[in-house]
Write an enzyme that holds these catalytic residues in place. Structure first.
Site, PDB file in Angstrom:
ATOM      1  N   HIS A  53       0.836  -1.207   0.000  1.00 35.48           N
ATOM      2  CA  HIS A  53       0.000   0.000   0.000  1.00 35.48           C
ATOM      3  C   HIS A  53       0.871   1.258   0.000  1.00 35.48           C
ATOM      4  O   HIS A  53       2.015   1.232   0.481  1.00 35.48           O
ATOM      5  CB  HIS A  53      -0.905   0.025   1.238  1.00 35.48           C
ATOM      6  CG  HIS A  53      -2.057  -0.924   1.158  1.00 35.48           C
ATOM      7  ND1 HIS A  53      -3.147  -0.833   1.986  1.00 35.48           N
ATOM      8  CD2 HIS A  53      -2.282  -1.982   0.331  1.00 35.48           C
ATOM      9  CE1 HIS A  53      -4.015  -1.798   1.680  1.00 35.48           C
ATOM     10  NE2 HIS A  53      -3.511  -2.512   0.692  1.00 35.48           N
ATOM     11  N   GLU A  55       0.828   3.990   1.789  1.00 35.53           N
ATOM     12  CA  GLU A  55       1.292   4.508   3.081  1.00 35.53           C
ATOM     13  C   GLU A  55       2.469   3.693   3.616  1.00 35.53           C
ATOM     14  O   GLU A  55       3.430   4.253   4.147  1.00 35.53           O
ATOM     15  CB  GLU A  55       0.157   4.464   4.124  1.00 35.53           C
ATOM     16  CG  GLU A  55      -1.051   5.300   3.780  1.00 35.53           C
ATOM     17  CD  GLU A  55      -2.138   4.467   3.096  1.00 35.53           C
ATOM     18  OE1 GLU A  55      -1.805   3.705   2.146  1.00 35.53           O
ATOM     19  OE2 GLU A  55      -3.301   4.576   3.479  1.00 35.53           O
ATOM     20  N   CYS A  83      -6.468   2.208   5.427  1.00 30.60           N
ATOM     21  CA  CYS A  83      -7.071   0.927   5.811  1.00 30.60           C
ATOM     22  C   CYS A  83      -6.530   0.525   7.198  1.00 30.60           C
ATOM     23  O   CYS A  83      -5.653   1.203   7.735  1.00 30.60           O
ATOM     24  CB  CYS A  83      -6.707  -0.123   4.756  1.00 30.60           C
ATOM     25  SG  CYS A  83      -5.005  -0.702   4.876  1.00 30.60           S
ATOM     26  N   CYS A  86      -2.622   0.126   7.286  1.00 29.28           N
ATOM     27  CA  CYS A  86      -1.875   1.386   7.201  1.00 29.28           C
ATOM     28  C   CYS A  86      -2.101   2.240   8.445  1.00 29.28           C
ATOM     29  O   CYS A  86      -1.183   2.921   8.911  1.00 29.28           O
ATOM     30  CB  CYS A  86      -2.258   2.131   5.932  1.00 29.28           C
ATOM     31  SG  CYS A  86      -1.717   1.232   4.456  1.00 29.28           S
TER      32      CYS A  86
HETATM   33 ZN    ZN Z   1      -3.611   0.492   3.443  1.00 22.74          ZN
END
Ligand code: ZN
Length: 148
Positions: A53, A55, A83, A86
């Site tokens: 991801h 982040e 999410c 993260c």
């Molecule tokens: Zn995430």
């Protein structure tokens, strides 16, 4: 640089996702001196990795830049609400402040599904949503409408 200018940098990262068919999500991390020390984008498809991801990638780069796991005083700008994974990485890296663009109804952890940052963890970053929300949502809507 303004908050909007940093988010434009995150949007620039998000646009690079399109080349690999990845959902466009981009992130930058800014030090307390205002310098961009981490950049990331969603690379799930590109790398075939569930944890790739934006982040997490930006946090990894920022830690490498500073030579420390502590990102104390840093602000994370991300085009989409983080999410659970993260949000956990944000807590673990002690980021001071999160500014995100669009809300994520299915997995957002800044209030959409739940607010992980209000739970009884040992670190509580400040959270601000809705920065360049229209642009951040627009790039996602374009991506998903092109798939249909
Ligand atoms: Zn995430």
């Amino acid at each position: 640089m303004t908050h909007e200018a940093y988010m434009q940098e995150a949007l620039h990262q998000a646009r690079a996702c399109l080349e690999h068919g990845d959902v466009p999500v981009g992130c930058v991390i800014v030090s307390s001196e205002g310098e961009i020390i981490g950049r990331g984008r969603n690379r799930r498809e590109e790398e075939g990795r569930a944890t790739a991801h934006a982040e997490v990638e930006a946090i990894n780069m920022a830690c490498a830049t500073l030579g420390s796991w502590r990102l104390t005083g840093c602000t994370l700008y991300v085009t989409l609400e983080p999410c659970p994974m993260c949000a956990g990485a944000i807590i673990n890296s002690r980021i001071a402040c999160v500014r995100y663009g669009a809300k994520e109804d299915k997995s957002g952890c800044c209030g959409s599904v739940l607010n992980l940052f209000e739970e009884r963890f040992n670190h509580h970053p400040r959270i601000y949503g809705g920065l360049l929300e229209g642009e951040c949502r627009g790039i996602l809507e374009e991506f998903f409408s092109a798939l249909r």
